[in-house]
Design an enzyme around this catalytic site. Structure first.
Site, short mmCIF file in Angstrom:
data_model
loop_
_atom_site.label_atom_id
_atom_site.label_comp_id
_atom_site.label_asym_id
_atom_site.label_seq_id
_atom_site.Cartn_x
_atom_site.Cartn_y
_atom_site.Cartn_z
N LYS A 22 5.82 10.59 32.73
CA LYS A 22 5.34 9.33 32.18
C LYS A 22 6.48 8.30 32.11
CE LYS A 22 2.14 9.96 29.20
NZ LYS A 22 1.78 10.69 27.99
N ARG A 92 4.53 8.70 22.64
CA ARG A 92 3.78 9.64 23.48
C ARG A 92 4.71 10.67 24.10
NH1 ARG A 92 -0.02 6.12 27.34
NH2 ARG A 92 -1.38 7.92 27.08
N GLY A 101 -1.74 20.57 26.89
CA GLY A 101 -1.59 21.32 25.64
C GLY A 101 -0.69 20.65 24.62
N MET A 103 1.40 17.38 22.43
CA MET A 103 1.05 16.21 21.66
C MET A 103 0.80 15.05 22.59
SD MET A 103 3.09 13.89 19.00
CE MET A 103 3.10 12.46 20.05
N ARG A 336 0.09 7.92 37.16
CA ARG A 336 0.62 9.21 37.62
C ARG A 336 -0.24 9.67 38.79
NH1 ARG A 336 -1.40 12.76 32.42
NH2 ARG A 336 -3.56 12.20 32.59
N HIS A 454 -11.39 15.40 27.60
CA HIS A 454 -10.56 16.60 27.67
C HIS A 454 -11.24 17.72 28.46
CE1 HIS A 454 -9.12 20.48 26.10
NE2 HIS A 454 -7.95 19.89 26.21
N ARG A 560 -6.15 51.04 50.23
CA ARG A 560 -5.97 52.09 49.22
C ARG A 560 -7.04 53.15 49.45
NH1 ARG A 560 -4.98 47.31 45.66
NH2 ARG A 560 -3.07 47.68 44.48
N ARG A 616 -2.72 53.40 53.35
CA ARG A 616 -1.90 54.03 52.32
C ARG A 616 -2.55 55.36 51.94
NH1 ARG A 616 -0.78 52.50 46.80
NH2 ARG A 616 -2.97 52.76 46.36
N GLU A 744 8.16 51.31 45.60
CA GLU A 744 7.55 50.99 44.32
C GLU A 744 8.17 51.79 43.18
OE1 GLU A 744 3.31 51.83 44.54
OE2 GLU A 744 3.66 53.56 45.82
N SER A 763 6.70 48.57 52.45
CA SER A 763 5.85 47.59 51.78
C SER A 763 6.18 47.69 50.30
CB SER A 763 4.38 47.90 52.03
OG SER A 763 3.59 46.95 51.35
N GLY A 765 5.62 47.74 46.72
CA GLY A 765 4.50 47.90 45.79
C GLY A 765 4.95 47.40 44.44
N THR A 766 4.86 46.09 44.28
CA THR A 766 5.48 45.49 43.09
C THR A 766 4.68 45.72 41.82
OG1 THR A 766 4.55 43.44 43.94
CG2 THR A 766 6.92 43.76 44.22
N ASN A 767 3.47 46.28 41.95
CA ASN A 767 2.76 46.64 40.70
C ASN A 767 3.50 47.79 40.03
OD1 ASN A 767 0.84 44.82 41.58
ND2 ASN A 767 -0.49 46.40 42.44
N ASP A 768 3.70 48.85 40.79
CA ASP A 768 4.42 49.98 40.20
C ASP A 768 5.89 49.67 40.00
OD1 ASP A 768 2.63 52.14 39.60
OD2 ASP A 768 2.19 52.24 41.74
N CYS A 830 2.74 44.34 48.91
CA CYS A 830 1.30 44.53 48.74
C CYS A 830 0.91 44.65 47.27
CB CYS A 830 0.81 45.75 49.53
SG CYS A 830 1.56 47.28 49.00
N TYR A 850 5.75 39.76 55.82
CA TYR A 850 4.38 39.37 55.44
C TYR A 850 4.14 39.62 53.96
CZ TYR A 850 3.12 44.34 55.42
OH TYR A 850 3.06 45.67 55.12
C1 PEP Z 1 1.72 48.75 43.89
O1 PEP Z 1 2.10 49.63 43.13
O2 PEP Z 1 2.22 47.63 43.91
C2 PEP Z 1 0.60 48.99 44.79
C3 PEP Z 1 0.21 48.06 45.65
O3 PEP Z 1 -0.06 50.16 44.67
P1 PEP Z 1 -1.16 50.45 43.55
O4 PEP Z 1 -1.46 49.16 42.88
O5 PEP Z 1 -2.32 51.02 44.26
O6 PEP Z 1 -0.45 51.40 42.68
MG MG Z 2 1.50 51.67 43.53
#
Ligand code: PEP
Ligand code: MG
Length: 873
Positions: A22, A92, A101, A103, A336, A454, A560, A616, A744, A763, A765-768, A830, A850
């Site tokens: 602003k 402001r 969110g 003021m 803006r 809003h 999976r 996998r 992972e 690959s 496995g960023t979840n684990d 993945c 990728y």
């Molecule tokens: C992971 O762990 O990132 C993954 C892709 O495998 P899953 O979620 O099936 O454990």
């Molecule tokens: Mg996993």
């Protein structure tokens, strides 16, 4: 001495980080010579200093604020706190990115019991002066002192009723004096002291309130949802007041240079004659379309249109402007780049390219990748809609179709959403406190408010269907019921909303997924030219695969295989395999699974038409598969020739204290190599047959999960190779195939150079990897992460947005070490992060080949990958 405060004329549009959006734009407009009420900006650095200083504004900053106030007095020829002709200002907030969110605004600051008299005399309009003062008391009390607004509204309504006034404008100056006295009484009762009379105190308290609002819970939620870092801080803008409520040649409004819902070119907005800004935004009175200004005040309209055009050309983007007309003179209060729906964003970006205003590269960077979600939103099923009964119609505030059960509070909406219901949030009007409920809702319906209210603005940003301003609704929020079009709808009843037409239906109308075309294809086409990262999808059935391919997936990055056995017909078979006590029994159970597995792979290879697929191997957390229901146990017992008690005993024996870190992934194949054998047979036979039948050039990619040690991978790989070679021999095939692994487990990342000796691809496995690096159970973290956001320990969910500082280091290290061993090692991701724009950018930067994400996020990843390439040239 550091400079903490800038006059508008000292800044420019490039100083956004310091002055906030602003402030930077007010400075830019001042430099362009536009009619801007003058003022100054207290910088975002001052906000950071306030937090570093134990939430105190330093003497130095206070001194600079008052010095600039003096300069503003000179510019305006009025004095702050003057008893005859007081300088009044607005205060402001204004962060780098606009944040609903936080003021918003305090108007008419500088009035007190004495100044209001002078102001009344000077303007010759006591009614106006007292109205300004009562508004100021109300806003200051609400925004700065956090006294609930309804308490003030109740007083106003009470006085109105006593005087027989229908509208606020029917109240006289004396009536308003009475309101003011009551407001001040309320203030004293709530706060324990008199309403502050010293304008400098009013100002400093307001500046503090803006700084504080940076960290209120709503702002924190908004930042998390929109990837805004917590350390940016907000600036504060102090600006001389102009008044839109000085009679019928005054007014105030908001307008966009293009339609923010559709993107269509042409001015779009609304205004109110004889009103202050808050009246429009709060949606309390229903405004007029901006084009009506041409009839009311033609000169102002002409000038307004010229400036709007100038601003759009200057910023080369659709502008969202606020303006005020004071006694026939036009002022701009803000401009803006306007928020817009995804559909509008694509339309505008394409139009601006066609108009020669921007390049395709810029067009690609203009689209908020996450917002593409909105395009992929449902519409109503045409046949179901024919049978639908319309009960009302209001403003089509945010597109998309939604159906769900009605709830009347944000809290209820959130709670019922969490228990798995589809919910529609119905409110008199929404406010920022409702943000989480709005987020939880499929659709939002409000009684009050225009297209810029809003509810409309926020819903559009979220991509949630919203119908607003339905004045025909008769609502009783307490009793949780409303009536409309002859129907009475109670809490928990179904309604359906069409945010594109504004229609409201009774009942649960079936929705169908969205389809995209035209501009979407054009932008995606450009994105594909500019990106380096490839985009694959996580899919484990032919339908999802086909959908992902339609959305541009270049292959499957994660199939999976355990997900292929969730169906009722199949789950007993995999259970049998899991519960088998002997190798023979297990092999027999696996033979029953083989035909399903192979048929699925064939179907998927067919849908993929030669695109790659990474399969996998089984990675079932056991607790997801072991039967618990007595009926399931009985059935399985029958099938396996055991007693239910025996089956139950085996299940109990399989119980794990932490199944996420238990007997899953490659550990299963190390204990039971026959699993890897069956899966290899299924993949290889499917690939060889589809290649022969369809001629697709298939190179199977076999991925071993949860590896933490090279020898572990080697052990399983040997089993795979042996079976693969045997299948090839049986089939007389020379099919090539690749064997790789997931990274992972932190140890795999740390020893990636060794793992790469055996793996042809990685690959991540960023979840684990996130779970194990943080030591947070991915299934349980949701229970305590909220506390971490509140305590500002973490700003975002590390399972949604990659933690680049910690987990990211492992990814980067894994990539480097892997490629040190095997320079052409193919690298992908993945985990869920593969569809999150900021994480995609990280993947680009660390050189992955990728990203792979769920089908509906494929377009987001394509766009984010292009933006990453363009922004990191
Ligand atoms: C992971 O762990 O990132 C993954 C892709 O495998 P899953 O979620 O099936 O454990
Ligand atoms: Mg996993």
């Amino acid at each position: 001495m550091a400079k903490w405060v800038y006059l508008f004329k000292e800044g420019n549009a490039d100083m956004r980080n310091l002055l906030g959006g602003k402030g930077a734009n007010l400075a830019e407009m001042t430099n362009l010579g536009l009619p801007i009420p003058q003022g100054f900006t207290v910088t975002t650095e001052a906000c950071t200093d306030y937090y570093n200083n134990g939430k105190q504004i330093s003497e130095e900053i206070q001194g600079q604020i008052f010095d600039h106030m003096k300069t503003l007095e000179e510019i305006q020829g009025k004095k702050f706190g003057d008893t005859e002709d007081p300088l009044l200002v607005s205060v402001r907030s204004g962060a780098r990115a606009s944040m609903p969110g936080m003021m918003d605004t305090i108007l008419n600051l500088g009035l007190n019991d004495v100044a209001v008299e002078g102001f009344a005399k000077k303007t010759g309009n006591p009614r106006f002066a007292y109205d300004s003062y009562r508004r100021f008391i109300q806003m200051f009390s609400d925004v700065v002192m956090e006294i609930a607004k309804p308490k003030f509204e109740a007083i106003l309504d009470e006085v109105k009723e006593a005087k027989g006034a229908k509208f606020d404008t029917d109240l006289t100056a004396d009536d308003l004096k009475e309101v003011i006295a009551k407001y001040k009484e309320l203030y004293k009762k709530e706060i324990g002291s008199e309403f502050p009379q010293e304008p400098k105190d009013q100002l400093m308290e307001s500046v503090k309130a803006v700084f504080r609002s940076w960290d209120n819970p709503r702002a924190i939620v908004y930042r998390r949802m929109n990837d805004i870092p917590g350390d940016w801080g907000t600036a504060v803008n102090v600006q001389a007041m102009v008044f839109g409520n000085m009679g019928n040649t005054s007014g105030t409004g908001v307008a966009f240079t293009r339609n923010p819902s559709t993107g269509a070119k042409g001015i779009y907005g609304e205004y109110l004659i004889n009103a202050q800004g808050e009246d429009v935004v709060a949606g309390i009175r229903t405004p007029q379309p901006i084009t009506k200004l041409e009839e009311d005040l033609p000169e102002c309209y002409k000038q307004f249109m010229e400036i709007a055009h100038k601003l759009e050309t200057h910023y080369r983007d659709m502008q969202d402007m606020e303006f005020t007309i004071q006694e026939g003179k036009l002022y701009f209060l803000q401009t803006r780049n306007g928020k817009r729906t995804a559909q509008a964003a694509l339309q505008i970006a394409c139009d601006l390219v066609d108009e020669g205003m921007i390049t395709p590269e810029e067009a690609v960077c203009r689209i908020d990748a996450k917002s593409l979600d909105q395009l992929l939103h449902p519409t109503f099923d045409k046949d179901a809609l024919k049978a639908g009964k319309v009960i009302g119609e209001a403003l089509p505030a945010s597109p998309g179709a939604a159906a769900g059960k009605v709830y009347f509070t944000a809290e209820d909406a959130k709670a019922h959403h969490e228990s798995g219901e589809r919910v529609i949030l119905v409110r008199l009007e929404t406010s920022p406190e409702d943000i989480e409920g709005m987020h939880a809702a499929e659709g939002i319906l409000t009684v009050r408010g225009g297209m810029t209210s809003h509810a409309a603005v926020v819903a559009r940003g979220m991509g949630t269907a919203c119908v607003s301003g339905c004045g025909a609704i008769n609502i009783d929020e307490e009793a949780k019921v409303f009536s409309l079009g002859g129907e009475t709808i109670h809490e928990g009843d179904y309604i359906s909303l069409d945010g594109s037409t504004g229609k409201i239906y009774v009942g649960d109308i079936k929705t169908v997924p969205a389809s995209v075309s035209g501009n979407f294809g054009r932008i995606m086409g450009w994105a594909d030219q500019f990106r380096r990262l490839k985009v694959r999808t996580n899919a484990d059935n032919p339908a999802d695969t086909a959908n992902a391919v339609r959305l541009g997936a270049e292959g499957i990055g994660l199939c999976r295989t355990e997900h292929m056995f969730f169906e009722p017909e199949r789950i007993p078979k995999i259970r049998k395999m899991i519960l088998s006590k002997t190798q023979e029994a297990r092999e027999a159970a696996l033979m029953e699974l083989l035909p399903f597995q192979k048929a699925d792979f064939k179907a998927m290879y067919e849908v993929l038409e030669g695109r790659p697929m990474t399969v996998r191997y089984l990675d079932p957390p056991l607790h997801e598969f072991v039967p618990t229901d007595p009926e399931d146990i009985a059935e399985l017992a029958k099938d396996m020739g055991m007693t239910p008690a025996e089956v139950k005993a085996v299940c109990d024996g399989l119980h794990e204290f932490n199944p996420m870190m238990g007997h899953r992934g490659c550990r299963l194949c190390v204990t039971y190599p026959e699993i890897a054998k069956m899966q290899t047979r299924a993949v290889m036979e499917a690939a060889i047959e589809v290649k022969a039948e369809k001629g697709y050039d298939i190179v199977p990619e076999i991925m071993i999960p949860l590896v933490g040690e090279k020898k572990e991978l080697k052990y399983v790989k040997d089993v795979v190779v042996e079976t693969a070679e045997q299948v090839k021999k049986e089939k007389g095939s020379d099919m090539e195939y690749h064997i790789g692994t997931m990274i992972e487990i932190p140890r795999a990342a740390l020893t990636a150079d060794e793992v790469a000796e055996e793996a042809e691809f990685f690959s991540f496995g960023t979840n684990d990897l996130t779970q194990m690096t943080f030591g947070f159970s991915r299934d349980d973290a949701g229970k305590f992460l909220d506390a971490y956001y509140k305590a500002k320990i973490y700003e975002s969910d590390p399972f949604a947005k990659l933690d680049q500082t910690g987990v990211g280091q492992l990814v980067e290290m894994g990539a480097k070490k892997g490629r040190a061993t095997r320079p052409n090692l193919k690298l992908g991701i993945c985990g869920e992060h593969g569809g999150d724009p900021s994480s995609v950018e990280f993947c680009h930067k660390v050189g992955l080949d990728y990203v792979s994400c769920s089908p509906f996020r494929v377009p987001i990843a394509r766009l984010a990958a292009a933006q990453a390439a363009l922004n990191n040239k």
